[in-house]
Enzyme design. Structure first.
Site, PDB file in Angstrom:
ATOM      1  N   GLN A   1       0.831  -1.253  -0.560  1.00 60.73           N
ATOM      2  CA  GLN A   1      -0.690  -0.008  -0.133  1.00 60.73           C
ATOM      3  C   GLN A   1       0.575   1.211  -0.018  1.00 60.73           C
ATOM      4  O   GLN A   1       0.102   2.292  -0.212  1.00 60.73           O
ATOM      5  CB  GLN A   1      -1.066   0.133   1.441  1.00 60.73           C
TER       6      GLN A   1
ATOM      7  N   CYS B   1      -4.736   0.116   4.194  1.00 59.53           N
ATOM      8  CA  CYS B   1      -5.028  -0.906   4.589  1.00 59.53           C
ATOM      9  C   CYS B   1      -6.485  -1.324   4.516  1.00 59.53           C
ATOM     10  O   CYS B   1      -6.894  -2.871   3.398  1.00 59.53           O
ATOM     11  CB  CYS B   1      -4.263  -0.695   5.670  1.00 59.53           C
TER      12      CYS B   1
ATOM     13  N   HIS C   1      -5.488  -0.655  11.761  1.00 60.67           N
ATOM     14  CA  HIS C   1      -5.407  -1.778  10.551  1.00 60.67           C
ATOM     15  C   HIS C   1      -6.020  -3.018   9.986  1.00 60.67           C
ATOM     16  O   HIS C   1      -6.747  -3.471  10.909  1.00 60.67           O
ATOM     17  CB  HIS C   1      -4.110  -2.311  10.903  1.00 60.67           C
TER      18      HIS C   1
END
Length: 415
Positions: free
Chosen positions: A61, A67, A203
């Site tokens: 990324q 993410c 995340h």
């Protein structure tokens, strides 16, 4: 760059207020919530979807908080592959440019708006819409070159139930999850990660399996990250499993479902119905999909003979819905169908069960010319609409469990 700076720049999951409510048991209309009470066995077996050849390559990324987009693309890729299409990397850049009206690179994103976008618009391939590590103007032409689309998405597990997550991964495939990433993640190389990670979820990653290491007597999750193949163990991390919901691994998870909710789109569209027919003609495949349908809608039948009859009706309805939706994707129809709770009913059974309304008019209905003119004045204006739902005066949709004959009388009050 310090470890803290790496975490700040290379994560990006943000939970919406609606998702927080959903974790506490409140469901909104964008998706389906997984069933409560379905417990998985916390044994020492293993499952690794990489060995089935349905996990796409590890991507990077870069310095962008995307993410969630990579985890979403990875999940759809895996179900596309499980549906017999092989590995085809999908485009996070399309979601970055087109799904949200703010810069995900700077602000991160939650699951709900991203999965709703993929449900509504679908995804094109990575090659068609390559990643650029920054938000650009949405390319509507490339956005429309759909490769894969989901029918519905679902939250599974939740409340730290790692057994439910294991069962979901075992039976239905990889799962996108939200976790807390600590500073220790930045330096992870190999082994079973058991470091501190007690903060908020920040995340999004993809769980592709689970296993057990006899030497350490530890169970672990196999997690695909989006920091490139040079990070961790070839881009993967092995996280401690069944150890108090480490890093919130089973608090916020999303899955898709293989045939009930997965669409084949424009690629080889003319052969797609034949592919599904071939799949369902395999007795084991049909039994598996029908079993999932029965679980999804809490179906049970009075005998094995009725069960077999319903299975064939379900098969026929699957093919009918699938064939219609392929034609809709090619522009023949302006609407799509779905495989729902009544997919085990014939047309006549559905009519007898659901349609019992009789409309009895005591007098003809007439409309004044002024009302007619008012309505007609908007005939050519395609942007004009009015929706009473927007006024907050429409109650929730209900499900009629018992069915009655409904008589509607239109009397003197109607003019």
């Amino acid at each position: 760059m310090t470890e803290k700076e790496i975490i700040a720049q290379f994560t990006g999951f943000r939970m919406t207020p609606e998702e927080k409510k959903r974790m506490n048991g409140t469901v909104s209309g964008g998706h389906k919530k997984g069933r409560k009470g379905r417990k998985g066995k916390k044994g020492k077996g293993g499952k690794d979807w990489r060995s089935a050849g349905v996990i796409g390559p590890v991507q990077n990324q870069g310095g962008c908080g995307s993410c969630t987009l990579f985890a979403t693309a990875g999940l759809v890729e895996s179900y596309w592959a499980r549906n017999g299409n092989g590995i085809k990397p999908l485009s996070p850049q399309q979601m970055l440019d087109c799904a949200l009206d703010y810069d995900v690179c700077q602000s991160g994103s939650a699951f709900e708006p991203v999965f709703n976008y993929v449900r509504d618009k679908g995804l094109t391939s990575w090659d068609e819409y390559p990643y650029q590590t920054r938000k650009n103007r949405c390319d509507r032409d490339r956005e429309g070159r759909t490769v894969a689309r989901i029918k519905e998405w679902r939250s599974v597990a939740g409340n730290g139930d790692e057994g439910a997550l294991q069962l979901a991964v075992q039976d239905n495939g990889p799962s996108t999850i939200a976790i807390h990433v600590s500073d220790s993640w930045a330096s992870y190389k190999q082994g079973i990660f058991d470091g501190p990670c007690d903060g908020d979820m920040n995340h999004a990653v993809l769980v592709v399996g689970y296993g057990y290491n006899k030497a350490s007597d530890m169970k672990y999750w196999i997690v695909k990250n989006s920091w490139g193949s040079g990070w961790g163990d070839d881009g993967f991390i092995y996280m401690r499993k069944d150890a108090g919901n480490k890093c919130h691994v089973a608090d916020h998870c999303v899955q898709l479902y293989k045939l009930l909710f997965m669409w084949k789109c424009r690629d080889e569209a003319s052969n797609s119905k034949a592919t599904l027919l071939k799949y369902l003609d395999d007795k084991q495949n049909l039994e598996k999909v029908f079993k999932e349908f029965k679980y999804e809608f809490s179906k049970s039948y009075e005998s094995s003979e009725v069960d077999r009859q319903k299975e064939q009706i379900f098969r026929d309805n699957m093919l009918r819905v699938y064939g219609h939706n392929l034609k809709a994707l090619n522009g023949k129809y302006s609407y799509t169908l779905r495989v729902g709770v009544d997919a085990d009913l014939t047309h006549d059974e559905f009519r007898k069960t659901h349609i019992h309304c009789q409309f009895v008019l005591n007098r003809p209905i007439s409309y004044s010319k002024s009302n007619s003119a008012s309505a007609d004045s908007h005939t050519d204006d395609k942007s004009w609409s009015f929706d009473w739902r927007d006024q907050g005066v429409i109650g929730p949709v209900q499900h009629q469990v018992q069915f009655y004959i409904l008589h509607i009388y239109i009397g003197k009050c109607c003019r």
